[in-house]
Design a protein around this motif. Sequence first.
Motif: not given
Lengths: 438, 438
Positions: A171-180, A240-254
């Motif tokens: 839940y926490i990682l998903d919200r960090m991912d969708s809301e920054g 949030p920066a790690m999640i953003e970087e992950a997204r840029a590389a095509g990843f999500v953090i789980k």
Amino acid sequence: MTQPQSSDEYRRLRVALLGAGAVGSQVAGLLLRHADELADRAGAALELAGIAVRDVDAPRDVDLPRELFTTDAESLIVGSDIVIELMGGIEPARENLLLALNSGADVVTANKALLATHGTELFEAADQVGASVYYEAAAAGAIPIIRPLRDSLAGDRVERIMGIVNGTTNYILDRMDSEGADFAEVLADAQRLGYAEADPTADVEGFDAAQKAALLASLAFHTAVPLDAVHREGISEITPAMIEEARAAGFVIKLLAVCERLDVDGAESISVRVYPALVSRTHPLASVHAANNAVFVEAEAAGSLMFYGAGAGGIQTASAVLGDVVSAARRHIAGGVGVGESTRANLPIVPIGHVITRYQITLEVNDQPGVLAAVAGILSDGGVSVATVVQTVEGDSTARLIIGTHRAAEQALSDTVERLAASDVVERVVSVLRVEGE
Amino acid sequence: MTQPQSSDEYRRLRVALLGAGAVGSQVAGLLLRHADELADRAGAALELAGIAVRDVDAPRDVDLPRELFTTDAESLIVGSDIVIELMGGIEPARENLLLALNSGADVVTANKALLATHGTELFEAADQVGASVYYEAAAAGAIPIIRPLRDSLAGDRVERIMGIVNGTTNYILDRMDSEGADFAEVLADAQRLGYAEADPTADVEGFDAAQKAALLASLAFHTAVPLDAVHREGISEITPAMIEEARAAGFVIKLLAVCERLDVDGAESISVRVYPALVSRTHPLASVHAANNAVFVEAEAAGSLMFYGAGAGGIQTASAVLGDVVSAARRHIAGGVGVGESTRANLPIVPIGHVITRYQITLEVNDQPGVLAAVAGILSDGGVSVATVVQTVEGDSTARLIIGTHRAAEQALSDTVERLAASDVVERVVSVLRVEGE
């Protein structure tokens, strides 16, 4: 087949319930409400003999007859055919279950902490008397994963399990991912909404997931997996920066529980670990949102399987508990000895250093000629081969390097990261994340 | 627990295999290759006593010792502890399994056609002698779905199952969706690649899915579901235009097996049906690609669960068969009677007319004033409420109306479509598709 029409015609089985919290009160409510239906399915009338609690007058989620409650667990247990333990914690849950097994009852429990620390003791006690321990609810809530691993895949060889087995952290990682959003901010919100506890340590630091990983690995590899053999890292350092970087590389953090069969110097071994990892956005686990759980299983013959559903919640977990109660009742009626723990493979469990993964390393470096060459030299000396490099300028004199490595042994990777951190050209190791599911 | 180190120390169980096709030859190969491991898991040495086939010299997918083969199934069956039936078809599979049960063997089968037509006879025969019929491989290949329904969810109430249970049709629809290709063209390709048979009727007309739907509904609702109670439509009429229109509206077309609990005039009933339906692209079933299968289950307490994996394939299906063989061996060793068929609810199965769904209706109409009002009048007279209308111009005098209805009884919807077809203003009913999973 003769088909009795009501529960009156069936043999009666006494069911003792220990604990009436979020799950226990739902289990009691369903046992009472669906009595006839459950009797038809179990082939036995399931009579809720009593509910042992610490405080008879405490408020409950479900309205239950007051006369069912008792503080005397022992008297309730002795003489019961099936004992359901939903108290949580180690003691008196452990003593109660041993008493139940030694009194000839089958037991049902959702207590992953107890199973991960005293599972072998319980399974041995059950084995002595020919009883069974059922624990479908102990891992991944309502998702049927214990029976598929124990029975459906019993003729196959599980190669790897990757599970999102903790709803709070997803839940926490998903919200960090969708809301920054920030970790602390989402955690506070999750606490307000009841997704996280006041002391969130067990969830966010991966202790809960590690207990479930130990259970899943035990089943999958027919090996006793003690909790301290599980490598564990939490998500509190994820930014949030790690999640953003992950997204840029095509990843999500789980936050993943990974249980893996390995070949270490020719010897078959296993690794069990919990950590936040980068998962490709095209992987089925990437689309597991909110507090849901999913377990992805790779087996030699079956290929890839995924099991998805609610990982927690009182009523959802009660479903898994009641499925076990019906199984226990059927066994009780049918006779024969129960299914014991299968630990006959007992493969060695290797430390994290032997695991082979890819790393994604983010560094802040001095933005000057020769830095890339220096960094590349350290990686190469450490036996770590580079797959991708992205360089961005951060400030006047600082650049950011995002390095994706090829697959290498964890030990080589972590040693190399240490040498990078100690190097003159590296200002800061911003983050190091493993890539899973490729 | 004493842990024997090799299969020599275990009690031996004689295993008879009937059939050595794509699945059977893999089962035989795995039984021989993993004998020690399987013995540890089953608690019994599984001795492959023989393989009954029509032609001993036929080529096989797996290299197997010639001396195992026999054409005398009956002699092989008598004296076996576990009989695995992978011949397919009704006879002699049915006779062989009855002989096996009456000889005291537990049986394992992947034969959905046999179970859907003669299941009750087999379960009753097993019940008489206290043996078990295992059939995890009969629905959704390697995906463990039988045990979760039979055991894990035995304490819950399943409300609805929506399954993609036929790999061939999912492969065809997925390629039509991703490439805009024609049904016939993709089917021909699927036949070349071995995804579809020379006579594709069983797959593309939904007969295979209907057999699996009957099995799943029987388990989920504890009701004997005869095959002719399953409403069935295939995918051969699906056109690229229908898929394109579905996409524009946010849907994908999937061949679904739907098993649903209904309230019909206050009486609890069930509906079992197979048809191509519109599924929202955000639904988990929408992302089941290629020849994969997935079963989505909604239960009262557990909420939504999904089981995903390979729906077919020799080695994948062999995994499910071997899981059953281990279960059968454990039961054989443990003693006690087997788990019988649970049909004690025996809910009435209602015809398709009682089902409540939404329709998506595409019409070609005369492009002239008053047409929309006339169409709306027919819908309203039929008790069908309109949710969305999209009108596009097709030619000089023709317009296309895509009408999304609100939920209504199938009978009202189909009657209304008939009246639309007969109306002067409607030139052609282009397509009618149901919407599922909302």
